[in-house]
Design a protein around this motif. Structure first.
Motif, PDB file in Angstrom:
ATOM      1  N   ALA A 136       8.698  24.861 -10.588  1.00 60.71           N
ATOM      2  CA  ALA A 136       8.760  24.248 -11.914  1.00 60.71           C
ATOM      3  C   ALA A 136       9.936  23.299 -12.069  1.00 60.71           C
ATOM      4  O   ALA A 136       9.986  22.535 -13.043  1.00 60.71           O
ATOM      5  CB  ALA A 136       8.814  25.336 -12.989  1.00 60.71           C
ATOM      6  N   LEU A 137      10.863  23.311 -11.117  1.00 59.24           N
ATOM      7  CA  LEU A 137      11.967  22.358 -11.149  1.00 59.24           C
ATOM      8  C   LEU A 137      11.502  20.943 -10.835  1.00 59.24           C
ATOM      9  O   LEU A 137      12.272  19.992 -10.963  1.00 59.24           O
ATOM     10  CB  LEU A 137      13.051  22.767 -10.143  1.00 59.24           C
ATOM     11  N   GLY A 138      10.245  20.806 -10.396  1.00 58.90           N
ATOM     12  CA  GLY A 138       9.704  19.491 -10.086  1.00 58.90           C
ATOM     13  C   GLY A 138       9.961  19.046  -8.667  1.00 58.90           C
ATOM     14  O   GLY A 138       9.946  17.848  -8.378  1.00 58.90           O
ATOM     15  N   ILE A 139      10.167  19.990  -7.746  1.00 64.85           N
ATOM     16  CA  ILE A 139      10.504  19.641  -6.372  1.00 64.85           C
ATOM     17  C   ILE A 139       9.265  19.234  -5.584  1.00 64.85           C
ATOM     18  O   ILE A 139       8.130  19.506  -5.977  1.00 64.85           O
ATOM     19  CB  ILE A 139      11.237  20.796  -5.671  1.00 64.85           C
ATOM     20  N   ALA A 152      25.801  23.775  -0.089  1.00 68.25           N
ATOM     21  CA  ALA A 152      25.019  22.821  -0.868  1.00 68.25           C
ATOM     22  C   ALA A 152      25.805  21.576  -1.224  1.00 68.25           C
ATOM     23  O   ALA A 152      25.278  20.477  -1.271  1.00 68.25           O
ATOM     24  CB  ALA A 152      24.499  23.492  -2.141  1.00 68.25           C
ATOM     25  N   GLY A 153      27.073  21.704  -1.511  1.00 66.79           N
ATOM     26  CA  GLY A 153      27.861  20.553  -1.907  1.00 66.79           C
ATOM     27  C   GLY A 153      29.335  20.887  -1.913  1.00 66.79           C
ATOM     28  O   GLY A 153      29.753  21.942  -1.436  1.00 66.79           O
ATOM     29  N   ALA A 207      20.026  20.849  -9.314  1.00 71.46           N
ATOM     30  CA  ALA A 207      20.366  19.496  -8.885  1.00 71.46           C
ATOM     31  C   ALA A 207      20.321  19.377  -7.373  1.00 71.46           C
ATOM     32  O   ALA A 207      19.786  18.385  -6.837  1.00 71.46           O
ATOM     33  CB  ALA A 207      21.756  19.125  -9.408  1.00 71.46           C
ATOM     34  N   TYR A 208      20.867  20.361  -6.660  1.00 71.57           N
ATOM     35  CA  TYR A 208      20.874  20.296  -5.205  1.00 71.57           C
ATOM     36  C   TYR A 208      19.462  20.392  -4.644  1.00 71.57           C
ATOM     37  O   TYR A 208      19.103  19.657  -3.718  1.00 71.57           O
ATOM     38  CB  TYR A 208      21.745  21.407  -4.626  1.00 71.57           C
ATOM     39  N   ARG A 259      16.667  19.566  -6.048  1.00 71.14           N
ATOM     40  CA  ARG A 259      15.940  18.317  -6.321  1.00 71.14           C
ATOM     41  C   ARG A 259      16.440  17.190  -5.427  1.00 71.14           C
ATOM     42  O   ARG A 259      15.682  16.276  -5.080  1.00 71.14           O
ATOM     43  CB  ARG A 259      16.096  17.927  -7.789  1.00 71.14           C
ATOM     44  N   GLU A 260      17.713  17.217  -5.069  1.00 70.48           N
ATOM     45  CA  GLU A 260      18.243  16.200  -4.160  1.00 70.48           C
ATOM     46  C   GLU A 260      17.625  16.333  -2.777  1.00 70.48           C
ATOM     47  O   GLU A 260      17.280  15.340  -2.135  1.00 70.48           O
ATOM     48  CB  GLU A 260      19.761  16.333  -4.074  1.00 70.48           C
ATOM     49  N   TRP A 261      17.478  17.584  -2.296  1.00 68.87           N
ATOM     50  CA  TRP A 261      16.878  17.800  -0.975  1.00 68.87           C
ATOM     51  C   TRP A 261      15.375  17.555  -0.998  1.00 68.87           C
ATOM     52  O   TRP A 261      14.808  17.052  -0.036  1.00 68.87           O
ATOM     53  CB  TRP A 261      17.131  19.228  -0.509  1.00 68.87           C
ATOM     54  N   TYR A 262      14.721  17.962  -2.094  1.00 72.25           N
ATOM     55  CA  TYR A 262      13.263  17.922  -2.167  1.00 72.25           C
ATOM     56  C   TYR A 262      12.815  17.226  -3.455  1.00 72.25           C
ATOM     57  O   TYR A 262      12.261  17.849  -4.360  1.00 72.25           O
ATOM     58  CB  TYR A 262      12.696  19.350  -2.126  1.00 72.25           C
ATOM     59  N   PRO A 263      13.054  15.913  -3.570  1.00 75.03           N
ATOM     60  CA  PRO A 263      12.632  15.208  -4.775  1.00 75.03           C
ATOM     61  C   PRO A 263      11.108  15.191  -4.895  1.00 75.03           C
ATOM     62  O   PRO A 263      10.401  15.345  -3.902  1.00 75.03           O
ATOM     63  CB  PRO A 263      13.187  13.796  -4.568  1.00 75.03           C
TER      64      PRO A 263
END
Length: 362
Positions: free
Chosen positions: A89-92, A206-207, A248-249, A251-255
């Motif tokens: 559901a995060l939109g990945i 992750a960052g 955020a992380y 979604r950055e890896w799996y937009p």
């Protein structure tokens, strides 16, 4: 021991990636950070062990042997299903689907009580035999706040590590207190397990920001942390949800991906790639003849390439190669069939010459 001690996730040890000596710092950092991540758009198929013979024999304190099942009740499975849905559901760009055949699953889930809760990290699951678990839940997931365990273990499968082991956190432990804490109920960890899951600082995170609210962070009672001092007196009690930085992380890896955006790759057509570290290019392949083909990356880059077959909209893994740290380029040799559709995904670790990478098949 204290009343608020809770059972914790214990990562199974995994063999380190063997890399050649002499790699630059940039190459090493990129491989360490991205090496366990999936190519974006992958469908991870998960399976719940359910056969009467699925389980393990354990030796009891009196020397007797007992068979303990890996199967879980419906409500335990449902808690895991809801957790997969929460990550999606995060939109990945990743997808999750449940399958009934363990041979089709990358993620195989057991509910063996007494074996703790754990998961292998990211693509490490691909090295685990189809008759073995890649994830286990050792306690009731329907108890208050217990479903955070399912979110946490799925986070590992997506390539996330323990946040309290982030080297940027600056945590200084009262190590003997930590060892004593985890040696008792309910974890009963030896010193090696405690070091592996808590004391050890990671070289892949992750960052560069420590997230004490991460779903990948353990809770800790007061008295275990020497520094930062505020956590020594208050302890750390994450909310047990996917934090803003977690989201955020991931979604950055799996937009999010739109498969219709993938351009068609023609035979003998070299397609330049202008990718930054961690970015990915996708191509549609529709072969004009049924035969053996070579699919290859070119240029001074570390890259992972994966080829999927489109089976009625379901992308099925066909072949993959990872050239990270090696003096070669990723190459696939596969038989493709006229009239079928394939999707090639190329994800860059790092390139040391801009705009000098490409992919081609012939």
């Amino acid at each position: 021991m204290t009343e608020n001690t809770v059972p914790l996730c214990g990562l199974p040890p995994a063999p380190p990636r063997i890399l050649p000596e002499g790699l630059s710092r940039n190459r090493l950092d990129a491989i360490i950070e991205l090496g366990d991540k999936w190519v974006n758009g992958t469908t991870l198929r998960y399976y719940f062990f359910d056969a009467e013979t699925d389980g393990s024999k354990v030796v009891l304190p009196d020397g007797s042997v007992e068979f303990v099942t890996w199967a879980g009740a419906q409500e335990q499975q449902d808690a895991v299903r809801r957790s997969f849905a929460e990550w999606k559901a995060l939109g990945i760009g990743l997808n999750f689907t449940e399958v009934r055949d363990r041979n089709e699953a990358e993620v195989r889930i057991g509910f063996m009580r007494g074996d703790g809760s754990w998961s292998y990290v990211g693509r490490d699951v691909l090295g685990i035999g189809t008759g073995e678990r890649t994830m286990n839940f050792g306690w009731d997931l329907t108890a208050p706040r217990a479903r955070q365990t399912a979110l946490h273990e799925i986070g590992h499968t997506l390539g996330m590590m323990h946040e309290h082991q982030n080297p940027f956190a600056g945590i200084v432990w009262d190590e003997e207190a930590v060892y004593a804490e985890l040696a008792g109920a309910p974890n009963f960890w030896d010193r090696e397990t405690t070091f592996h899951n808590i004391i050890r600082k990671l070289d892949r995170v992750a960052g560069s920001v420590w997230d004490a609210k991460s779903v990948m962070h353990y809770p800790f009672r007061p008295g275990l942390i020497v520094s930062p001092p505020e956590f020594g007196t208050s302890g750390i009690n994450p909310p047990g949800t996917i934090s803003d930085l977690d989201a955020a992380y991931i979604r950055e890896w799996y937009p999010p991906l739109d498969p219709s955006d993938a351009p068609t790759l023609k035979p003998f057509e070299s397609r330049p790639l202008a990718l930054r570290p961690g970015e990915q290019a996708d191509f549609l392949i529709e072969p004009d003849a049924s035969r053996e083909y070579t699919v290859r990356a070119f240029g001074p880059a570390d890259m992972v390439t994966v080829l999927f077959e489109d089976v009625e909209g379901d992308l099925r893994y066909l072949a993959g190669d990872d050239d990270a740290g090696q003096a070669r380029n990723a190459e696939l040799r596969v038989r493709l069939f006229k009239g079928r559709r394939y999707v090639l995904r190329a994800r860059l670790y790092t390139s040391w010459e801009s705009n000098q990478t490409a992919v081609m098949y012939w």
